[in-house]
Design a protein around this motif. Structure first.
Motif, mmCIF file in Angstrom:
data_model
loop_
_atom_site.group_PDB
_atom_site.id
_atom_site.type_symbol
_atom_site.label_atom_id
_atom_site.label_comp_id
_atom_site.label_asym_id
_atom_site.label_seq_id
_atom_site.Cartn_x
_atom_site.Cartn_y
_atom_site.Cartn_z
ATOM 1 N N ARG A 72 0.428 -13.027 -12.128
ATOM 2 C CA ARG A 72 -0.507 -13.086 -10.806
ATOM 3 C C ARG A 72 -0.128 -12.079 -9.730
ATOM 4 O O ARG A 72 1.432 -12.108 -10.013
ATOM 5 C CB ARG A 72 -0.386 -14.055 -10.642
ATOM 6 C CG ARG A 72 -1.947 -14.418 -8.942
ATOM 7 C CD ARG A 72 -2.204 -15.753 -8.805
ATOM 8 N NE ARG A 72 -3.194 -15.853 -7.924
ATOM 9 C CZ ARG A 72 -4.187 -15.102 -7.201
ATOM 10 N NH1 ARG A 72 -4.732 -14.596 -8.351
ATOM 11 N NH2 ARG A 72 -4.785 -15.502 -6.325
ATOM 12 N N ILE A 73 -0.292 -11.349 -9.485
ATOM 13 C CA ILE A 73 0.302 -10.142 -8.199
ATOM 14 C C ILE A 73 -0.255 -10.146 -6.931
ATOM 15 O O ILE A 73 -1.243 -9.540 -6.868
ATOM 16 C CB ILE A 73 -0.069 -8.722 -8.689
ATOM 17 C CG1 ILE A 73 0.320 -8.792 -10.654
ATOM 18 C CG2 ILE A 73 1.754 -7.728 -7.863
ATOM 19 C CD1 ILE A 73 0.289 -7.628 -10.937
ATOM 20 N N VAL A 74 0.061 -10.562 -6.282
ATOM 21 C CA VAL A 74 0.666 -10.465 -4.701
ATOM 22 C C VAL A 74 0.864 -9.748 -4.077
ATOM 23 O O VAL A 74 1.942 -9.770 -3.871
ATOM 24 C CB VAL A 74 0.044 -11.737 -4.095
ATOM 25 C CG1 VAL A 74 -0.504 -12.269 -2.661
ATOM 26 C CG2 VAL A 74 -0.421 -12.751 -5.200
ATOM 27 N N GLY A 75 0.178 -8.872 -3.152
ATOM 28 C CA GLY A 75 0.845 -8.029 -2.364
ATOM 29 C C GLY A 75 0.618 -8.409 -0.581
ATOM 30 O O GLY A 75 -0.306 -8.895 -0.130
ATOM 31 N N VAL A 76 1.193 -7.600 -0.152
ATOM 32 C CA VAL A 76 1.616 -7.603 1.177
ATOM 33 C C VAL A 76 0.880 -6.754 2.317
ATOM 34 O O VAL A 76 2.221 -5.507 1.693
ATOM 35 C CB VAL A 76 3.180 -8.895 2.009
ATOM 36 C CG1 VAL A 76 2.752 -8.755 3.533
ATOM 37 C CG2 VAL A 76 3.093 -10.046 1.576
ATOM 38 N N VAL A 77 0.196 -6.407 3.343
ATOM 39 C CA VAL A 77 0.287 -5.620 4.050
ATOM 40 C C VAL A 77 0.033 -5.233 5.291
ATOM 41 O O VAL A 77 -0.067 -6.732 5.222
ATOM 42 C CB VAL A 77 -1.132 -4.568 3.676
ATOM 43 C CG1 VAL A 77 -0.927 -3.867 1.282
ATOM 44 C CG2 VAL A 77 -2.461 -5.922 3.407
ATOM 45 N N GLY A 78 -0.212 -4.489 5.781
ATOM 46 C CA GLY A 78 -0.224 -4.312 7.385
ATOM 47 C C GLY A 78 -2.087 -4.889 8.078
ATOM 48 O O GLY A 78 -2.343 -5.399 9.012
ATOM 49 N N ASP A 79 -2.709 -4.331 7.370
ATOM 50 C CA ASP A 79 -4.203 -4.840 8.022
ATOM 51 C C ASP A 79 -5.321 -4.413 6.712
ATOM 52 O O ASP A 79 -4.531 -4.606 5.136
ATOM 53 C CB ASP A 79 -3.839 -3.920 9.126
ATOM 54 C CG ASP A 79 -4.779 -2.485 9.097
ATOM 55 O OD1 ASP A 79 -4.940 -1.611 7.708
ATOM 56 O OD2 ASP A 79 -3.796 -1.288 9.788
ATOM 57 N N ALA A 96 -4.483 -1.266 -0.817
ATOM 58 C CA ALA A 96 -3.929 -1.379 -2.395
ATOM 59 C C ALA A 96 -4.399 -2.104 -3.324
ATOM 60 O O ALA A 96 -4.612 -2.287 -4.282
ATOM 61 C CB ALA A 96 -2.977 -2.800 -1.655
ATOM 62 N N ALA A 97 -6.271 -2.941 -2.811
ATOM 63 C CA ALA A 97 -6.641 -3.018 -4.318
ATOM 64 C C ALA A 97 -6.767 -2.365 -4.988
ATOM 65 O O ALA A 97 -7.562 -2.745 -6.100
ATOM 66 C CB ALA A 97 -7.916 -3.611 -3.455
ATOM 67 N N ALA A 130 0.988 -1.535 -0.170
ATOM 68 C CA ALA A 130 -0.453 -0.433 -0.025
ATOM 69 C C ALA A 130 1.286 1.556 0.033
ATOM 70 O O ALA A 130 -0.103 2.339 -0.203
ATOM 71 C CB ALA A 130 -0.990 0.140 1.363
ATOM 72 N N GLY A 131 2.021 1.307 -0.064
ATOM 73 C CA GLY A 131 2.835 2.702 0.144
ATOM 74 C C GLY A 131 3.072 3.111 -1.475
ATOM 75 O O GLY A 131 2.481 2.334 -2.634
#
Length: 324
Positions: A161-168, A175-176, A143-144
């Motif tokens: 395919r793109i996967v993101g890691v976020v805090g919550d 980020a979506a 999300a940055g």
């Protein structure tokens, strides 16, 4: 001229300082907007050894008002965006002509938001990991500023395919908007079982600005011949020992990227990437997302929010928005 100065007590103050003059190979830019980035917080914390008082700010958009020896005078009056070594939180900043770019018709707010994050995201996808069509990409800090644009560059490069890691979950919802196929939280990533954080096929590429255990886990979930790009250490200086023999046997690679170092050792390479990235923004293929705009007097508040993980996308500072 007015400038926001970081003093010895780690606080920013708006004050009057002398207007700087450009040296050889430099330009002076009357700043309209300046971008805020993690480097500003690192300077405030003392991680970078700069003499105080110091005018921070590493991203500027405005008009060229003076040029130094050896610089084409045709740049005078041109609307530009620049990557600087500091000084952007001021009415006039000095920048290297090599890292000052025609704004290409962008409005000054977007030109300031372009900053270091956009060419960094471009390089991570196109230069460092060289994402190929159909590949699976994992992006930490999704999300940055870098993460939101890395997802866009990866999609444009044909990632499957793109996967993101976020805090919550709140950051996941934000980020979506930028092309991720799936978002997971840091807790979900850390607690992944033997089938990986998504229970799907392993990743071909992972982008990691975090470090520490996250770096090792990212390597573990890479497919054979996968590439891990390391470009920060948000987790601090926690060591992450890599097994070179294991990398060799699996064909995996651990690659580093340091845009600040690149600007000093090979500025022409960074400039080339920045021009490609700027063209993508100007043509509407990539979108920096400005989520917060501050006055010069609010810089401490802006960095407190950044350091506390309460910002998404890009934050900017108004310096002289009505400059003509």
């Amino acid at each position: 001229m007015k400038a926001v100065v970081l003093d010895t007590d780690d606080r920013f103050r708006l004050t009057d300082i002398d207007r700087p003059a450009p040296g050889p190979g430099q330009v002076a830019i009357a700043v309209r907007y300046a971008g805020i980035q993690w480097g500003d917080e690192l300077v405030r914390r003392g991680h970078f050894p700069v003499a105080r008082p110091f005018v921070s700010g590493f991203e500027a958009a405005g008009q060229v008002v003076d040029v130094g020896p050896g610089v084409d005078e045709a740049l005078l009056g041109r609307a530009v965006t620049a990557l600087t070594g500091g000084g952007a939180f001021a009415e006039v900043v000095i920048a290297s002509a090599a890292l000052t770019f025609d704004a290409g018709g962008l409005d000054p707010r977007t030109a300031a938001a372009f900053g270091w994050a956009t060419p960094t995201a471009y390089d991570l996808i196109h230069t460092v990991t060289q994402v190929r069509p159909g590949e699976r990409v994992l992006v930490h800090a999704a999300a940055g500023g870098v993460g939101t644009m890395a997802a866009q560059f990866a999609r444009a490069a044909g990632a499957g395919r793109i996967v993101g890691v976020v805090g919550d979950s709140e950051r996941a919802a934000y980020a979506a908007r930028f092309g991720y196929d799936r978002l997971i939280t840091r807790a979900e990533f850390a607690g992944a079982g033997e089938n990986g954080p998504t229970g799907e096929e392993p990743f071909d590429v992972a982008l990691d600005p975090v470090g520490g255990p996250t770096r090792l886990a990212s390597l573990r979930w890479l497919a054979p011949h996968g590439r891990l790009a390391m470009y920060g250490a948000l987790a601090g200086s926690a060591p992450a020992a890599l097994d070179s023999d294991e990398l060799l046997m699996s064909g995996r690679s651990a690659l580093s990227y340091n845009s600040d170092l690149l600007s000093r050792t090979h500025p022409e390479r960074l400039a080339d990437s920045a021009r490609h990235a700027l063209r993508a923004v100007a043509e509407g293929h990539i979108r920096p997302d400005i989520t917060a705009e501050y006055e010069m007097t609010d810089l401490d508040q802006a960095l407190d929010r950044l350091a506390g993980g309460r910002t998404y996308g890009k934050s900017i500072v108004r310096v002289a928005p009505h400059l003509t």
